[in-house]
Design a protein around this motif. Sequence first.
Motif, PDB file in Angstrom:
ATOM      1  N   TYR A  16      57.358  54.753  57.454  1.00 30.89           N
ATOM      2  CA  TYR A  16      56.569  55.631  56.592  1.00 30.89           C
ATOM      3  C   TYR A  16      57.168  55.646  55.195  1.00 30.89           C
ATOM      4  CZ  TYR A  16      54.826  57.371  61.072  1.00 30.89           C
ATOM      5  OH  TYR A  16      54.277  57.461  62.332  1.00 30.89           O
ATOM      6  N   GLY A  17      56.300  55.630  54.190  1.00 33.39           N
ATOM      7  CA  GLY A  17      56.754  55.761  52.821  1.00 33.39           C
ATOM      8  C   GLY A  17      57.252  54.458  52.231  1.00 33.39           C
ATOM      9  N   ARG A  18      57.640  54.547  50.968  1.00 31.27           N
ATOM     10  CA  ARG A  18      58.183  53.417  50.237  1.00 31.27           C
ATOM     11  C   ARG A  18      59.418  53.885  49.481  1.00 31.27           C
ATOM     12  NH1 ARG A  18      52.729  52.815  50.355  1.00 31.27           N
ATOM     13  NH2 ARG A  18      51.917  50.738  50.869  1.00 31.27           N
ATOM     14  N   GLN A  40      59.128  63.595  57.235  1.00 28.00           N
ATOM     15  CA  GLN A  40      58.266  64.118  56.181  1.00 28.00           C
ATOM     16  C   GLN A  40      59.075  64.535  54.958  1.00 28.00           C
ATOM     17  OE1 GLN A  40      54.713  66.300  57.254  1.00 28.00           O
ATOM     18  NE2 GLN A  40      55.235  67.916  55.821  1.00 28.00           N
ATOM     19  N   VAL A  43      60.188  61.193  53.106  1.00 32.34           N
ATOM     20  CA  VAL A  43      59.064  60.455  52.535  1.00 32.34           C
ATOM     21  C   VAL A  43      58.557  61.168  51.279  1.00 32.34           C
ATOM     22  CG1 VAL A  43      56.665  59.764  52.899  1.00 32.34           C
ATOM     23  CG2 VAL A  43      58.369  59.326  54.667  1.00 32.34           C
ATOM     24  N   GLU A  44      58.484  62.493  51.333  1.00 29.78           N
ATOM     25  CA  GLU A  44      58.021  63.269  50.180  1.00 29.78           C
ATOM     26  C   GLU A  44      58.970  63.133  48.990  1.00 29.78           C
ATOM     27  OE1 GLU A  44      57.684  67.164  51.835  1.00 29.78           O
ATOM     28  OE2 GLU A  44      55.629  66.839  52.554  1.00 29.78           O
ATOM     29  N   ARG A  48      61.746  55.468  52.196  1.00 29.96           N
ATOM     30  CA  ARG A  48      61.069  54.823  53.318  1.00 29.96           C
ATOM     31  C   ARG A  48      61.813  55.186  54.597  1.00 29.96           C
ATOM     32  NH1 ARG A  48      60.602  48.278  54.501  1.00 29.96           N
ATOM     33  NH2 ARG A  48      59.207  48.443  56.316  1.00 29.96           N
TER      34      ARG A  48
END
Length: 271
Positions: A16-18, A40, A43-44, A48
Amino acid sequence: MFFETPDGTRLAYESYGRGAPILFAASWALSGDMWEYQIQFFVERGYRCITLDRRGHGRSDRPSDGYDLDASADDIAALIEHLDLYEVTLVGHSAGGAELARYLARHGDGRVARVAFISAVLPFLKRTDDNPEGAPEAALRATLAEFRTDRPKWFAKQTQIWFATHLGNDVSPALIDWMLAQCLATSPWATARLFEAAFHADHRAALRAITVPVLVVHGAADASARVEITGRRTAALVPGSLYREYPTAGHGLFVTHADELNDDLLAFIKG
């Protein structure tokens, strides 16, 4: 998502995410889903987050072998190479921390920026002549016998202790049921074999040899991995490690102390 290890085992992972990568290694008997309250958050903040269901756990294959820590470390290495990760932060809870220590010992730190050992079953659990603080072999055999007799009962007995609810940690019955369901969904064979492997693994020399930055986080009320024989000793063995001890935390501090843990991990990564 899935990838295949060199021995043909199909393992599940999620990403999830970058941004800068963080690989989370799950606790014994739990899947990557356990990191819900960390993923979460990070990612916020632009990271990643990658989780792995080790073999026999979660959505991964359930082969009959590969439940020693060498195989676990090699599976982690295979995922890191599959995703071509560099400058990765490794975060491992309980047996996941032991797997990360073994990964560094077997594969080196060429792709690793730093590592965090959370409630990790390090450095050596078994009582020996040169490790008198450890637990006797008889304790391991008794637990394995309970698994064979009534595995759900054993896990159910651990729930309140695991979260140290007697110290006021607020954990809902629904969350406890969710965590228990994860444990019971794990292959019984994998559950026993990994428990046994983690008990017998001596990481003392490997911890002394770590050169990347290390964060050790442990709960003072951890009944599953007592802090005086795990967290404190681990921090003392790793050169220059950063140690955080939570007075009211049990083994499941990634839930009960998620905010504090996330803040400490973020500060460690940024530092």
